[in-house]
Design an enzyme around this catalytic site. Structure first.
Site, PDB file in Angstrom:
ATOM      1  CG  ASN A  18      -2.845   3.734   1.831  1.00  0.00           C
ATOM      2  OD1 ASN A  18      -3.715   3.832   2.686  1.00  0.00           O
ATOM      3  ND2 ASN A  18      -2.536   2.585   1.277  1.00  0.00           N
ATOM      4  CB  SER A  68      -0.931  -0.001   1.221  1.00  0.00           C
ATOM      5  OG  SER A  68      -0.226  -0.322   2.395  1.00  0.00           O
ATOM      6  CG  HIS A 107      -3.125  -1.173  -2.633  1.00  0.00           C
ATOM      7  ND1 HIS A 107      -3.409   0.129  -2.320  1.00  0.00           N
ATOM      8  CD2 HIS A 107      -3.294  -1.885  -1.478  1.00  0.00           C
ATOM      9  CE1 HIS A 107      -3.733   0.209  -1.048  1.00  0.00           C
ATOM     10  NE2 HIS A 107      -3.667  -0.995  -0.515  1.00  0.00           N
ATOM     11  CD  GLU A 158      -3.541   2.970  -5.071  1.00  0.00           C
ATOM     12  OE1 GLU A 158      -3.556   4.204  -5.085  1.00  0.00           O
ATOM     13  OE2 GLU A 158      -3.288   2.289  -4.036  1.00  0.00           O
TER      14      GLU A 158
END
Length: 298
Positions: A193, A122, A143, A155
């Site tokens: 993130n 991440s 991800h 992702e």
């Protein structure tokens, strides 16, 4: 390699994320080798998938035959040597760069030459992970969001070396797994993130400064921002060790003090209070994962 040619994948790590990835891949008709540090851990991971699916059968949401067919497509393994016929492997272990580098080297050695090697990281640089392998053009970030079977997003992260063919194969595979794809270049925290962790970290600062209670902070996000969960609840679900690890990557690699992790987050991790998975984080949880109180009552 096209997504339809992916017949068998390896998953490195039989924890929460690895189990979820294995489950959605098996549900899409793909053979899965679920690998962990020992055969016992891998067997336990498969058993936990079976237990989750068993509840769906009990509720009438899945036929028992479908559950069994899905489980039959998952082969637990205690070593990555079982990846010899895999078309793609996904690493899904703890957010620690040294551990990931070691496992990437092992997976690279175990996989066939043409296979793709993906990471569920991440925040950690895909470019750096790729450089540790003999196939940097076939390394990519994939991800998944937690919990994998329920969350629709994947992702995809392109390292500097990632080839267009690798990207397209993984994008098609994610769609085959029923996911919606967003694409990020290889930057600290990627897209999700980069936005999420500062939000969670700011909630930690607000809590440690006494601006509000955990309940007020979480209700404010749920009811004022229309978020399904408050930031402290979500941090507990993700795992406070994971939140801290990503915050440290953002702080170090972007070099901006606005990303520095809050002391309260560091202290909870130091205490071993990592959230739901340990029964205690910002909140205390019972055996069923239900909140029973706050951790920091005085």
């Amino acid at each position: 390699m096209s997504a339809s040619s992916v017949k068998r994948i390896g998953v490195v790590g039989a924890g929460q994320m690895g189990r979820g990835i294995a489950q959605v891949a098996a549900a899409a008709g793909i053979e899965v080798v679920l690998c962990d540090a020992s055969q016992e851990l891998a067997d336990k991971g498969k058993a936990q998938i079976g237990a989750v699916l068993g509840k769906q059968v009990e509720k009438g949401k899945m036929p028992a035959e479908e559950r069994q067919a899905l489980l039959d497509r998952i082969q637990p393994a205690g070593a990555m040597s079982a990846f010899g016929s895999a078309d793609l492997a996904v690493e899904a272990v703890t957010e620690n760069v040294e551990i990931k580098l070691r496992l990437f080297k092992e997976a690279d050695a175990a996989l066939p030459p043409g296979a793709i090697l993906a990471s569920n990281t991440s925040s950690i640089s895909i470019t750096r992970l790729a450089a540790a392998t003999s196939r940097p053009e076939r390394v990519i970030g994939m991800h998944f969001m937690n919990p994998v079977p329920l969350m629709k997003l994947v992702e995809i992260v392109r390292g500097v070396q990632t080839s267009p063919a690798t990207y397209e194969s993984v994008r098609e595979l994610a769609v085959r797994l029923g996911k919606t794809v967003i694409t990020s270049e290889d930057r600290p925290g990627f897209l999700v993130n980069r936005i999420l962790i500062p939000f969670l970290n700011e909630a930690c600062f607000a809590l440690q400064e006494g601006v509000g209670t955990p309940e007020d902070l979480d209700a404010g996000a749920r009811l004022g921002l229309n978020h399904p969960m408050g930031p402290l609840e979500l941090a507990d679900l993700i795992g406070l060790d994971t939140v801290l690890a990503i915050a440290e990557v953002l702080h170090r690699d972007l070099g901006d003090d606005k990303y520095r992790p809050a002391a309260i987050l560091r202290n909870l991790v130091a205490a071993g209070w990592l959230g739901k998975k340990t029964g205690r984080g910002f909140y205390v949880y019972d055996d069923k994962g239900q909140k029973t109180g706050r951790s920091l009552e005085r």
